[in-house]
Motif scaffolding. Structure first.
Motif, short mmCIF file in Angstrom:
data_model
loop_
_atom_site.label_atom_id
_atom_site.label_comp_id
_atom_site.label_asym_id
_atom_site.label_seq_id
_atom_site.Cartn_x
_atom_site.Cartn_y
_atom_site.Cartn_z
N GLU A 21 -2.16 2.00 1.58
CA GLU A 21 -1.46 2.96 0.72
C GLU A 21 -0.31 2.32 -0.05
O GLU A 21 0.46 3.02 -0.70
CB GLU A 21 -0.90 4.09 1.61
CG GLU A 21 -1.94 4.71 2.52
CD GLU A 21 -1.37 5.71 3.53
OE1 GLU A 21 -0.13 5.90 3.56
OE2 GLU A 21 -2.16 6.31 4.28
N LYS A 35 -5.54 6.13 -4.36
CA LYS A 35 -4.62 4.99 -4.21
C LYS A 35 -4.00 4.61 -5.57
O LYS A 35 -4.48 5.03 -6.61
CB LYS A 35 -5.35 3.79 -3.61
CG LYS A 35 -5.97 4.10 -2.24
CD LYS A 35 -4.95 4.60 -1.24
CE LYS A 35 -5.47 4.78 0.17
NZ LYS A 35 -6.52 5.76 0.34
N SER A 78 -11.69 1.11 5.19
CA SER A 78 -12.06 1.26 6.61
C SER A 78 -12.83 0.04 7.09
O SER A 78 -12.54 -0.51 8.17
CB SER A 78 -12.93 2.51 6.80
OG SER A 78 -12.24 3.65 6.36
N ASP A 124 -1.96 -2.96 7.74
CA ASP A 124 -2.76 -2.01 6.95
C ASP A 124 -1.86 -1.52 5.81
O ASP A 124 -0.98 -0.68 6.00
CB ASP A 124 -3.22 -0.85 7.83
CG ASP A 124 -4.03 0.18 7.04
OD1 ASP A 124 -3.94 0.18 5.79
OD2 ASP A 124 -4.72 1.00 7.66
C1 LIG Z 1 -3.54 3.77 6.07
C2 LIG Z 1 -4.98 3.78 5.69
N1 LIG Z 1 -5.81 2.86 6.21
C3 LIG Z 1 -7.11 2.83 5.91
C4 LIG Z 1 -7.67 3.74 5.02
C5 LIG Z 1 -9.14 3.70 4.78
O1 LIG Z 1 -9.47 3.39 3.46
P1 LIG Z 1 -10.85 3.89 2.82
O2 LIG Z 1 -10.71 5.34 2.53
O3 LIG Z 1 -10.96 3.07 1.58
O4 LIG Z 1 -11.92 3.61 3.79
C6 LIG Z 1 -6.84 4.70 4.44
C7 LIG Z 1 -7.40 5.66 3.47
O5 LIG Z 1 -6.75 6.48 2.90
C8 LIG Z 1 -5.47 4.74 4.77
O6 LIG Z 1 -4.65 5.65 4.27
#
Ligand SMILES: Cc1ncc(COP(=O)(O)O)c(C=O)c1O
Length: 371
Positions: A157, A183, A58, A154
Motif C-alpha cells: 500500500e 493502489k 498476494s 509488505d
Molecule cells: C498490505 C497488503 N498486502 C498484500 C496485499 C495483496 O495484494 P493483491 O491484492 O495484489 O493480491 C494487499 C492488497 O490490498 C495489501 O493491502
C-alpha cells in the motif's frame, strides 16, 4: 446523485498508448519489453537492485516467503491487523504466523510488542505498512539483527512513501508491492518482489515461472507456480509509474481536505497526518467511530451506501479469522486495538479519480449519518 465508488483509478496518461503498442507488436504474454522496463524502473524507484514482477501482491508474498527458505518448524511474526495474504503466505509455506497487535494511533504493528514474541523457532518478522503511514521500521531492523531474523517488508500500500527519507520497499531482505486498482499505481492485477540479493532475485524468478530447469526446459527439481505478470499489465505499470509523484501529491491533498472538513466532528477519529518519521500518503482515508456512537462501522457503512457513498470496512484481525478458528489456532490470543478497529473502522472513497466536489459530497453524507 451518482454513486461515489470507494475507488476509481486514474488511467489518463500513457496507459492507452502503451497498451496499443503491446497489441500492435503482439507482445501480450509475460515476455515483452514492458516487463523488463517496469521491473527496472520500479525497483530503482524504491532503491532496490532487482525487481521481479508477478501476478499480484498476494503471490508476491508466497514467493518471497518460500524464496527466503521459510517453512515447516518456523514462526513468522506479523501484525494481526492486515490482509489475509500475509498470514496465508506463511501458513501455505508450512510455517506458523505469530500475531502482534497494532498501535492505536498509526494502526501499524506495535513494535514495542515484537521482541516478546520471539522464540527459538522465529525465522522472520513481516513488516506491513497499513493505510497511509509506514511502520516504525528501525526498531524492527534492530531486533531482527540482534536475533538473526529475516525481514519481509509488505509495502503493498506504500508506493511512493518514505520512512525517514528512505523509500518504503527498500527495507529488510525482501519487499513486496501490489498493483491492484486501488493502489497508487495499478496494473489491473499485479505485484512485484524487490530485493538487493541477486541469488534471491533469481530464486523468485524461478518460483514465478514453474521452476523450469535452466539447462533443460520441462524438467523441474522443485515445484514453482505460474505467477507471471503479462506485458500488457507491465505496460500499464510503466505508464502509471511516470505519474507516481503527481499521484502521491494528489492523495495528500485529498487526505488534507477530508481532515479539514471532518476534524470538528466529535467522536470521529481521523487518520494521523504524520509521525516523526513520515507524512501520510493516505492510501485510503480511514476513520474510526468512537464508542459514543451506539452503532458500529457496519451500520455507518450501510447508512452511507443509502446516501450513494461507497466505503470498505477495515481489516478483520488475523487471530479472529474463521479459517484459523476452525483449525483451533490462536484461540487464546487477544489484540484489543485491532479488534476495536475491525468493528469501528472503515474507509471513505479514496481513489485517485475522486474530485474535490465528490469529497465535499462524501463529507456532507458523513455529517448527516453522524449528527
Ligand atoms: C498490505 C497488503 N498486502 C498484500 C496485499 C495483496 O495484494 P493483491 O491484492 O495484489 O493480491 C494487499 C492488497 O490490498 C495489501 O493491502
Amino acid at each position: 446523485m451518482k454513486f461515489i465508488a470507494v475507488n476509481e483509478p486514474l488511467l489518463d496518461g500513457n496507459e492507452e498508448r502503451y497498451l496499443v503498442e503491446c497489441v500492435r507488436t503482439g507482445w501480450i504474454s509475460s515476455e515483452g519489453p514492458f516487463i523488463k522496463k517496469f521491473e527496472e524502473q520500479f525497483s530503482r524507484r524504491v532503491g532496490r537492485a532487482h525487481g521481479v514482477a508477478v501476478a499480484n501482491g498476494s503471490v508476491a508474498l508466497d514467493a518471497a516467503i518460500v524464496a527466503l527458505g521459510i517453512g515447516p518448524g518456523d514462526e513468522v511474526i506479523i501484525p494481526t491487523f492486515t490482509i489475509i495474504s500475509c498470514a496465508a503466505a506463511v501458513v501455505r509455506a508450512g510455517a506458523v504466523p505469530v500475531f502482534v497487535d497494532c498501535d492505536p494511533s498509526t494502526w501499524n504493528m506495535d513494535v514495542a510488542q515484537v521482541e516478546a514474541k520471539i522464540t527459538k523457532r522465529t525465522a522472520a518478522i513481516m513488516i506491513v505498512h497499513i493505510y497511509g503511514l509506514p511502520t516504525d521500521v528501525d526498531p524492527i531492523l534492530q531486533i531482527a539483527e540482534r536475533h538473526h531474523l529475516k525481514v519481509i517488508e509488505d509495502a503493498a500500500e506504500m508506493h511512493g512513501q518514505k520512512y525517514k527519507g528512505l523509500p518504503c520497499g527498500s527495507f529488510g531482505d525482501v519487499s513486496i508491492f501490489s498493483f491492484y486498482p486501488n493502489k497508487h499505481i495499478t496494473t489491473g492485477e499485479g505485484g512485484m518482489i524487490v530485493m538487493n540479493d541477486p541469488a534471491l532475485a533469481e530464486r523468485c524468478r524461478s518460483l514465478r515461472n514453474l521452476c523450469f530447469k535452466a539447462e533443460q526446459r520441462f524438467v523441474h527439481d522443485e515445484l514453482g507456480w505460474n505467477f507471471r505478470m503479462t506485458n500488457l499489465q507491465a505496460a500499464l505499470g510503466v505508464a502509471q509509474l511516470e505519474r507516481l509523484d503527481e499521484f502521491i501529491a494528489k492523495k495528500r491533498r485529498m487526505g488534507a481536505l477530508y481532515t479539514e472538513r471532518l476534524q470538528d466532528l466529535a467522536g470521529l477519529e481521523l487518520p494521523l497526518a504524520r509521525t516523526e518519521y513520515a507524512e501520510s500518503v493516505y492510501w485510503v482515508y480511514g476513520v474510526v467511530l468512537h464508542e459514543r456512537f451506539n452503532f458500529n462501522a457496519k451500520e455507518a457503512m450501510a447508512r452511507l451506501a443509502g446516501l450513494g457513498i461507497g466505503t470498505r470496512p477495515f481489516f478483520w484481525p488475523m487471530h479472529q479469522q474463521p479459517v484459523f478458528k476452525r483449525m483451533e489456532w490462536f484461540e487464546q490470543i487477544r489484540c484489543p486495538v485491532a479488534e476495536r478497529l475491525a468493528t469501528r473502522g472503515f474507509y471513505l472513497p479514496s481513489g485517485l479519480a475522486l474530485t474535490e466536489q465528490q469529497i465535499e459530497l462524501v463529507v456532507a453524507a458523513v455529517r448527516e449519518i453522524l449528527q
